[in-house]
Design an enzyme around this catalytic site. Structure first.
Site, PDB file in Angstrom:
ATOM      1  N   GLU A 128      44.978  -3.010 117.071  1.00  0.00           N
ATOM      2  CA  GLU A 128      45.046  -2.968 115.608  1.00  0.00           C
ATOM      3  C   GLU A 128      44.594  -4.258 114.957  1.00  0.00           C
ATOM      4  O   GLU A 128      43.930  -4.228 113.911  1.00  0.00           O
ATOM      5  CB  GLU A 128      46.463  -2.618 115.141  1.00  0.00           C
ATOM      6  CG  GLU A 128      46.844  -1.145 115.309  1.00  0.00           C
ATOM      7  CD  GLU A 128      47.411  -0.809 116.672  1.00  0.00           C
ATOM      8  OE1 GLU A 128      47.436  -1.700 117.549  1.00  0.00           O
ATOM      9  OE2 GLU A 128      47.830   0.343 116.881  1.00  0.00           O
TER      10      GLU A 128
ATOM     11  N   GLU B 175      42.669   4.868 115.733  1.00  0.00           N
ATOM     12  CA  GLU B 175      42.912   5.448 117.052  1.00  0.00           C
ATOM     13  C   GLU B 175      42.841   6.967 116.990  1.00  0.00           C
ATOM     14  O   GLU B 175      43.548   7.597 116.205  1.00  0.00           O
ATOM     15  CB  GLU B 175      44.291   5.001 117.556  1.00  0.00           C
ATOM     16  CG  GLU B 175      44.296   3.515 117.895  1.00  0.00           C
ATOM     17  CD  GLU B 175      45.647   2.857 117.714  1.00  0.00           C
ATOM     18  OE1 GLU B 175      46.654   3.571 117.614  1.00  0.00           O
ATOM     19  OE2 GLU B 175      45.674   1.616 117.628  1.00  0.00           O
TER      20      GLU B 175
ATOM     21  N   HIS C  10      59.246   4.009 114.885  1.00  0.00           N
ATOM     22  CA  HIS C  10      58.206   4.924 114.389  1.00  0.00           C
ATOM     23  C   HIS C  10      58.564   5.546 113.044  1.00  0.00           C
ATOM     24  O   HIS C  10      57.893   6.477 112.614  1.00  0.00           O
ATOM     25  CB  HIS C  10      57.980   6.077 115.384  1.00  0.00           C
ATOM     26  CG  HIS C  10      57.134   5.736 116.555  1.00  0.00           C
ATOM     27  ND1 HIS C  10      57.541   4.884 117.542  1.00  0.00           N
ATOM     28  CD2 HIS C  10      55.876   6.134 116.904  1.00  0.00           C
ATOM     29  CE1 HIS C  10      56.577   4.789 118.460  1.00  0.00           C
ATOM     30  NE2 HIS C  10      55.570   5.532 118.081  1.00  0.00           N
TER      31      HIS C  10
END
Ligand code: TPP
Ligand code: TPP
Ligand code: MG
Ligand code: MG
Lengths: 327, 344, 327, 344
Positions: free
Chosen positions: D78, D35, D147
């Site tokens: 993904e 990405e 994250h």
């Protein structure tokens, strides 16, 4: 007669017929092996032979096919050696995968069979990468992925169709809609009018094909392969077909479907309709058909003998092939 | 004449099935979802119903008793329906969702590890997530690399998830009921081989809980501690039986919960026996077996007469071929070899 | 005047205007806090206010909203307390999530906000389960999930649309198509003519909406909510909108898009067009507008003070809330 | 005057970038996907190109040098594009695919664990899979639970996958080159904090490999062995510096590869120092730290003067609030406390 009325040359017609018959005999034999306890949980492709045969008739050895848990027919249609396949089913060292993969993982990279795959929907992105590879390497190779109606509900199909769409990849998505995922009917599991209709959301040419007709599969497969080879991007084919047996051999399909439905599909059996076609169009005479059938049976008998007599892998094989260099 | 020790034998499958039935009766918030958990979905009007009952028949009969609203066949969309389980659990239901085999976790892992596991923590505790995921696992049935993994170790890695691994029909029923009643997400791992083994254990008819986070001592012993997890408890116990014949007294701990893990029971036993063999069918690296070995080394160091020993498969995928798969599996013989090693 | 010419009552119009302004002021302030180093990596929703405001105007406290990494506007539109929100951004114990979630995870179950979510596409199945829950429990609650154009390429959307379709769930899929996923333009990443078109493959009513117009969002959102409440199943809304700032504040959007494009969208700003509408239709006078604006600003100033003066969580909070009972 | 010890300083980011550039120049089969690895995709005709360069700018400039055919921005899919990496690797390319943060593994885990990891084994060795996955990881930047994970442990669990964790620009370049040239799937874990630290290490200009499966001794010492992994090597080394001031001589092992793991280097060191502290930012349960602790306990039992000690975060998700996150992280202080514990 080099070419028949419908423009398919005789050799191709013969190859298609013979290949369907070999698949059927192979599957009958693998079921016998399974019933005898020599392998477990094998998914029979009987009834679905025409789908990969019609498509693979257009493929070269260096084109790629990717399959599912139910892939014996894909493998045979892609030209794999049935001796090695039968040996693989029995877990023998002479198998396509040295006995380490088994019925759900048969692969032969030299023949362009990049593997059956036991995880529903898992091979669809892999096939997309194969198409990408051909494109980046500048070849005209084609990547074909077969998957079921059940697999059409996995997110991977959506992601892969989008990727193939935006990158115009030489990928052919062939959904073998045999109406069931295990016992789940397609009309229950799939929202929307058809599986093929979903491809439209990705701007992809899509078509519903009669998967019981190898001639129709040949024609539609040919257009898709030509499109892919020419660099014009992906195609979606929904092949309507039927598996005659249960999901994996141990289930009774009449628990979830009707005799009428079974009869309807068996009456349109891909092999018997092809026999009629070949006879009616004088492509083959009855005795030639019988000779092909007998040869197919003999091949499968020989494959079984080969498999039976082959040794199991030796113990050291347990820890080889994990990495290029490991044990 | 009434026998006080009358046993009620159920198979592992019946035990899980009974737990589901009893909890669904007790609490209308309990629903069951998964692929072919009923079968032949949407054909009730043709008289077709309950034609499958789940891959192991664990859910057989539920739809006839509780209806298609609460017993839902799903499309093959694990991220979709396990994610749906998360949303349903956050808003008033107690879903039991089946992931057919744990090897398929990879198509829905995000829903489990990022949503189910973390929501309570991320939201500052202002939510409960009574989700039960049940999944099949284990090698030994010739289903090759993508259908035979064990993998409880990777879920144990994630805070926020509880993991339970029954070892017989008794613990299966109790742990399934506890999982459903627990307000945190719990994954229940059903070893497929245990479903084929007839275990002569009493399974009470009434609903009962087996506490999550507690191990049990299946067999008492003094010379060495064997720790088993689900199917490997059965293997360890077999080994212990054979060892007894040789005069070695092995204690068998049935781990039952991988997370939270009952560290006390393990440590207390090892402090007595001073030797430990851990039997685990999961891959060896970063496994529950590693964890137990490290735990014992760190917390019972001064008690140990010998280093801990792990009996895991080798660091390979599960092979298809029968002789290779047989070599792959933990067996009583391998456990006995390991015991001989620690006995010096 | 209880109801305006377009059939929206005055209170609703005022609520929508006021809420959009509060969102804008809140986001300006959070950007200042981020620039001052008091929080990191926050995704501004400036420019996209109208989308959730128009939809949430139809929701009750017991309806549910699920969001994304960029969700401050969803939270405010769903009625969350901005004091608690600002405190959450600063990681304070008085935050919506006690400081443990932060900008990408704001949630308040009592207000029906089931969480922003940092994983692109991850909340879409969760929202589907919320709809399932309402259906099984027999309520008429509605579940609304907001997600971006980038998220539309995740497989989860496909799986969730199919589930919502076959089970006729009260779920509203709202794609905030702001034309970019980070720096990736939607016309590159999305095959097919539109995102909304994909819903057709699932037999789901779908519509492309002007996401800069809160009145249009209100109208379209109203239809979708009514459909869901009536038990008539899901709706897909592609709201065309624009984020005025960079993806997360540290990037320069002009590296990947043009000034003309920015100007085009800013000229159609949801707040200024609403001001014109309110004035032209005599819903509000200029001084009333100014009073609302001033009140919004004051609220945000107060939220900032509240957040600043709130304490951080105490150390013990590190290990609470992992499980119902842990530490 | 020529200094023989002239150092060429690169940042971690520059080191990875250089490795990618050199390998792409060397071998046309190397492609990069992910990405926003380039940015502003499809707008070359508007003069927009290379407007992003990956989340950490690791891939900046590649598209201008190698073109959009070999440097591909992907949709947020993904499973789609990492699966595509598998297919491309099986058919003649050497893809480097970026999974932006390892916390997102759950949306594509099936492609990694069932396809990339198992294909070679399942196919009886008749395939190579030269796939490199690079991914960001690590807490400390206030990005909260979804994250900030580390997670190399769960990939280490799977046979067939290799895992490398650079600790500075020198190892980053060498390991990236080795990963690309390796015929097995390799996951390269980039800790985000290391990108912000200026390390005064020499990074040779020419391409070089750092061997996968080898640890290095970053600092020699006699009293205790500290094992670090990526960023925690940096933490361990800081602790060692402080310990030296107190007269404690700590050896620092920089693990670098989690799979295969260099067991010899660890064991050899611990046999000398007789004490070990393992510093790992991943969750504690079923972690690489557990593995190392178990390894040392099992293989160096008789050499140990004290039980192994692990320094991991607690068994919780990563909290957002700064003071909580600071408490969560392994720090030099925590390492020193652990060393004091093993020193008795
Ligand atoms: C991800 C995943 N989920 C579930 C399964 C179990 N499973 C194996 S085959 C199958 C049905 C597949 O149906 P379909 O795609 O229509 O293929 P068919 O069997 O009809 O050829 C299921 C659910 C699996 N192998 N992988
Ligand atoms: C699964 C996953 N992949 C990648 C990311 C990194 N990421 C965060 S936001 C974003 C772009 C999202 O684009 P879009 O869905 O259009 O939402 P927008 O930011 O425009 O609101 C990306 C790639 C992520 N958070 N999760
Ligand atoms: Mg099917
Ligand atoms: Mg966007």
């Amino acid at each position: 007669m080099a070419t028949t009325t419908i423009g398919i040359d005789r050799d191709t017609l013969l190859w298609m017929y013979k290949t369907m018959v070999i698949i059927r005999r192979f599957e009958e034999q693998s079921k016998r092996e399974a019933d005898a306890g020599k392998l477990r949980g094998m998914h029979s492709s009987i009834g679905q032979e025409a789908v990969p045969v019609g498509v693979c008739a257009h493929l070269r050895d260096d084109d790629y096919v990717l399959g599912t848990h139910r892939s014996h027919h894909h493998c045979i249609a892609k030209g794999l050696d049935i001796n090695q396949m039968m040996a693989e089913l029995l877990g023998k060292s002479t198998g396509t995968n040295k006995g380490k993969g088994g019925t759900m993982h048969i692969a032969d990279i030299d023949k362009g069979m990049l593997g059956a795959n036991g995880v529903v929907g898992s091979n669809i992105p892999v096939a997309t990468g194969v198409g990408l590879s051909a494109k980046v390497r500048g070849t005209d190779q084609v990547s074909v992925v077969f998957f079921g109606d059940g697999a059409a509900n996995q997110g991977t199909l959506h992601e892969a169709m989008n990727l193939a769409g935006i990158w115009k990849l030489p990928v052919i998505f062939v959904c073998e809609n045999n109406r069931y995922a295990e016992s789940t009917p397609v009309e229950y599991s799939v929202a929307g009018e058809s599986i093929a209709a979903r491809a439209e959301g990705y701007d992809m040419p899509s078509v519903i094909a009669d998967g019981q007709s190898v001639l129709e599969m040949y024609e539609i497969g040919g257009e898709a392969v030509a499109r892919a080879r020419a660099g014009d991007g992906p195609t979606f084919i929904e092949a309507q077909t039927y598996r005659y047996h249960g999901h994996f051999g141990a289930d009774d399909p009449l628990a979830y479907r009707t005799q009428e439905e079974e009869d309807y599909y068996e009456a349109r059996d891909c092999i018997s309709t092809m026999v009629s076609y070949l006879l009616e169009n004088d492509v083959l005479a009855q005795d030639e058909i019988e000779a092909i059938d007998a040869a197919a049976l003999a091949d499968v008998v020989e494959a079984t003998r080969f498999a039976d007599e082959s040794p199991f892998p030796n113990d050291g094989e347990l820890t080889t092939d994990v990495y290029i260099s490991y044990a | 004449m009434v026998t006080e020790t009358a046993t009620r034998n159920l198979s592992y499958i019946q035990a899980i099935n009974e737990a589901l039935r009893q909890e669904m009766s007790r609490d209308p918030a309990v629903i069951v979802m998964g692929e072919d958990v009923a079968g032949g979905a949407g054909r009730e009007d043709q008289g077709i119903i309950d034609s499958w009952g789940g891959p192991m028949r664990l859910t057989k009969g539920l739809i006839t008793e509780f209806g298609a609203d609460r017993v839902r066949d799903t499309p093959i969309s694990e991220a979709g329906f396990i994610g749906a389980g998360v949303g349903a659990a956050a808003t008033g239901l107690r879903p039991v969702v089946e992931l057919m085999y744990v090897s398929f976790f990879g198509v829905c892992a995000d829903q489990i590890t990022n949503n189910a596991a973390k929501m309570r923590y991320m939201f500052g505790g202002k939510i409960t997530l009574p989700l039960t995921i049940m999944t099949g696992m284990g090698a030994g049935l010739n289903t090759a690399a993508q259908h035979s993994e064990t993998l409880y170790s990777i879920f144990t890695h994630f805070p926020g998830l509880k993991g339970v691994v029954p070892s017989d029909p008794y613990t299966a029923k109790g742990l399934m009921i506890s999982a459903i009643r627990d307000d945190d997400p719990v994954i229940l791992f059903n070893n497929r081989q245990l479903m084929g083994i007839s275990a002569n254990v009493h399974v009470p008819e009434e609903a009962y809980e087996f506490p999550i986070g507690k191990a049990r001592i299946l067999r008492e012993g003094d010379d060495v501690t064997l720790v088993g997890i689900g199917y490997t408890t059965y293997i360890a116990d077999q080994a212990a039986g054979l060892l007894a014949d040789d005069g070695i007294s092995a204690e068998v701990i049935d781990l039952l919960s991988t997370s939270p893990m009952d560290e006390e029971t393990i440590l207390e036993s090892v402090q007595r026996t001073r030797k430990v063999v851990i039997v685990d069918e999961d891959y060896p690296r970063c496994s529950v077996a590693s964890d137990i070995s490290a735990l014992v080394a760190e917390q019972a160091f001064d008690y140990l007469d010998a280093p801990p020993v792990r009996v895991n498969p080798p660091h390979t995928s599960v092979p298809y071929s029968r002789p290779l798969e047989a070599l792959y599996m933990p067996t009583p013989d391998k456990v006995i070899d390991a015991v001989n090693e620690v006995m010096g």
